[in-house]
Design an enzyme around this catalytic site. Structure first.
Site, short mmCIF file in Angstrom:
data_model
loop_
_atom_site.label_atom_id
_atom_site.label_comp_id
_atom_site.label_asym_id
_atom_site.label_seq_id
_atom_site.Cartn_x
_atom_site.Cartn_y
_atom_site.Cartn_z
N HIS A 23 -9.59 -5.49 10.58
CA HIS A 23 -10.01 -5.45 9.21
C HIS A 23 -12.05 -4.59 9.83
CE1 HIS A 23 -7.59 -8.37 9.34
NE2 HIS A 23 -7.68 -8.47 7.62
N GLU B 60 0.44 -0.90 -0.36
CA GLU B 60 -0.04 -0.16 0.05
C GLU B 60 0.90 1.08 0.08
OE1 GLU B 60 -0.75 -2.53 1.53
OE2 GLU B 60 -2.77 -3.57 0.88
C1 LIG Z 1 -1.18 -4.72 4.35
C2 LIG Z 1 -2.44 -5.54 3.84
N1 LIG Z 1 -2.44 -5.56 2.43
C3 LIG Z 1 -3.56 -6.45 2.33
C4 LIG Z 1 -4.21 -7.46 2.31
C5 LIG Z 1 -4.71 -8.17 2.08
N2 LIG Z 1 -4.18 -9.84 2.00
C6 LIG Z 1 -4.35 -10.61 2.81
S1 LIG Z 1 -3.93 -12.68 2.70
C7 LIG Z 1 -3.76 -11.57 0.43
C8 LIG Z 1 -3.01 -12.31 0.60
C9 LIG Z 1 -1.50 -12.98 0.07
O1 LIG Z 1 -1.21 -13.05 -0.71
P1 LIG Z 1 0.70 -14.43 -0.53
O2 LIG Z 1 1.32 -13.36 -0.62
O3 LIG Z 1 0.60 -14.62 -2.06
O4 LIG Z 1 0.29 -15.44 0.18
P2 LIG Z 1 -1.27 -16.68 0.54
O5 LIG Z 1 -2.09 -16.41 0.79
O6 LIG Z 1 -1.19 -17.23 -0.82
O7 LIG Z 1 -0.46 -17.85 0.92
C10 LIG Z 1 -4.13 -10.04 0.78
C11 LIG Z 1 -3.43 -8.90 -0.07
C12 LIG Z 1 -3.35 -7.74 4.11
N3 LIG Z 1 -3.42 -8.28 5.04
N4 LIG Z 1 -2.52 -6.50 4.67
#
Ligand SMILES: Cc1ncc(C[n+]2csc(CCOP(=O)(O)OP(=O)(O)O)c2C)c(N)n1
Length: 457
Positions: free
Chosen positions: A260, A191
């Protein structure tokens, strides 16, 4: 030495103005804050305030002179220990300004002042016979972005999952297909990074719409919002703007826990330099997002996940744009005013319906814009009903509700027949357990109870 009083820049785009009226004459003593003259621009008539004290020396530009360039010396002011100049009749034509450089202090103050003081326009007339189209809030937001992207090639959308996945909440559905990957941009989970790129792009002349998956994650980007976007206009004395929209869901969702489920409305609404909008229904979501994208100011546009799927009518018009800074009376009533915004408006309307069954007619006001706040609409309703409750899905301390109550005290005291009450969430991090979450959130029943209290029923 005599102080030169120069034609001020009363808005960032003002280049010249009409010296409509002098309110002082040579020999008058003035102090800081005294109004010296009325200046007309193509937008409004504004007051020219003294920022120094002393005695008016000469008036160098006559009343009624048009086209006086910003920075032109229009009068002189003698300091306290200097003799005042003999009274001169202001006949001279405006002195040509070598460099149109207004007094920097006055210019810096003026740069942000007029817009927020200016009276907002009324809502546009919806011509009789206009087709109303049932639309979800989610679709209305997408339509607003699509229409503005068609109209202005500088508008682009950027954020996590906005392109290929079409938005975590499907708000950007169809945009990648229509506008392509240069204007609908998926970002990494940073972000801070993409909010900063957006702020830079806006300062450079583009019109970014930055989607936060939720405003909880904008915490990482808040420095760009507060310290870059909000300050640019002011700190450049109106020479540089940051026309950016930060948008995404805000407030409590369902069962997503403390990190959240937060309403950042009051946080952003406390920051000069930002415009903060929090619509409730689909028509407002569309008309206000279009206005936000066109704004020259940075806009924090707060949506609500729980409202995305609700359907409301949207007028089918070529270009439906609503005024920023204008609240709406969504239900008329004579006994009490309920002020709210975003999802709170739904609770307020439910409460009003329950109250009507008990003979209490509540007027419901949707603030729509949290900064600048439409005090006039709130105070006019208070003058009519003499009782008020503010309903806000958010923490009670330092809330928008607190601000409305302060306004009622400061400017509406004589209208009050009872103390103003606020109905807010409990003052705790949002619980995860369903029963505790329900207990922590506002609902129609809590608003009904507060209304009965202020009506002494
Ligand atoms: C600062 C922030 N931005 C966005 C999110 C929303 N969010 C939660 S899980 C996720 C995707 C995570 O993807 P990845 O790092 O590839 O991990 P995965 O869950 O696929 O193992 C996002 C964007 C968050 N939790 N925190």
């Amino acid at each position: 030495m005599a102080i030169e009083l120069k034609m001020p820049a009363l808005s960032p785009t003002m280049e010249e103005g009409t010296l409509a009226k002098w309110l002082v004459k040579p020999g008058d003593t003035v102090k800081s804050g005294d109004i010296l003259a009325e200046i007309e621009t193509d937008k409004a008539t504004m007051e020219f305030e003294s920022i120094d004290e002393g005695t008016i020396g000469e008036l160098l530009v006559t009343e009624g002179t048009e086209g006086v360039k910003v920075g032109t010396v229009i009068a002189t002011l003698q300091g306290e220990d200097e003799p005042a100049a003999p009274a001169a009749s202001p006949e001279a034509a405006p002195a040509p300004a070598a460099e149109p450089a207004a007094d920097p202090k006055a210019q810096a103050v003026a740069a942000i002042a007029p817009r927020h003081d200016a009276k907002p326009a009324a809502d546009p007339e919806i011509p009789a016979g206009t087709t109303m189209v049932p639309t979800t809030v989610r679709e209305a937001l997408r339509d607003a972005m699509a229409e503005e992207m068609r109209a202005d090639p500088g508008v682009f959308v950027m954020g996590e999952e906005v392109a290929e996945y079409q938005g975590a909440y499907k708000v950007t559905q169809g945009l990648l297909d229509e506008f392509g990957a240069k204007r609908v941009i998926d970002t990494p989970i940073t972000e801070y990074g993409f909010a900063g790129i957006g702020a830079g792009a806006a300062m450079g002349g583009l019109k970014p719409v930055i989607e936060f998956m939720t405003f909880n994650f904008a915490m990482q980007a808040i420095d760009h919002i507060i310290n870059s976007a909000a300050k640019t206009n002011y700190m450049s004395g109106g020479q540089m703007r940051c026309p950016i929209v930060f948008r995404g869901p805000n407030g409590a969702a369902a069962r997503v826990g403390a990190q959240h489920s937060q309403n950042y409305g009051p946080w952003y609404a406390s920051v000069p330099g930002l415009v903060v909008i929090a619509p409730y229904d689909s028509a407002d979501a569309k008309g206000l997002l279009k206005a936000a994208i066109r704004s020259q100011d940075p806009v924090v546009f707060l949506e609500n996940e729980l409202v995305y799927g609700r359907t409301f009518d949207v007028p089918q018009l070529d270009d439906f744009v609503l005024p920023i800074g204008k609240a709406r009376v969504v239900r008329e009533g004579k006994d009490v005013t309920i002020v709210s915004y975003s999802i709170g408006v739904g609770f307020a309307l439910d409460a009003a319906q329950q109250l009507a069954a008990e003979g209490i007619e509540a007027e419901v006001i949707d603030l729509r814009t949290l900064r600048p706040l439409d005090k006039e609409t709130v105070l006019a309703s208070l003058a009519k009903t003499n009782r008020m409750v503010v309903a806000e899905e958010g923490f009670p301390i330092c809330s928008v509700a607190s601000e409305i109550i302060a306004i009622a005290m400061e400017e509406g005291f004589d209208s009050l027949d009872a103390p103003v009450l606020r109905v807010c969430n409990e003052d705790v991090p949002m619980p995860y357990a369903a029963n505790l979450e329900k207990a922590a959130l506002i609902d129609a029943g809590k608003i009904v109870a507060a209304v009965k209290k202020v009506c002494y029923r």
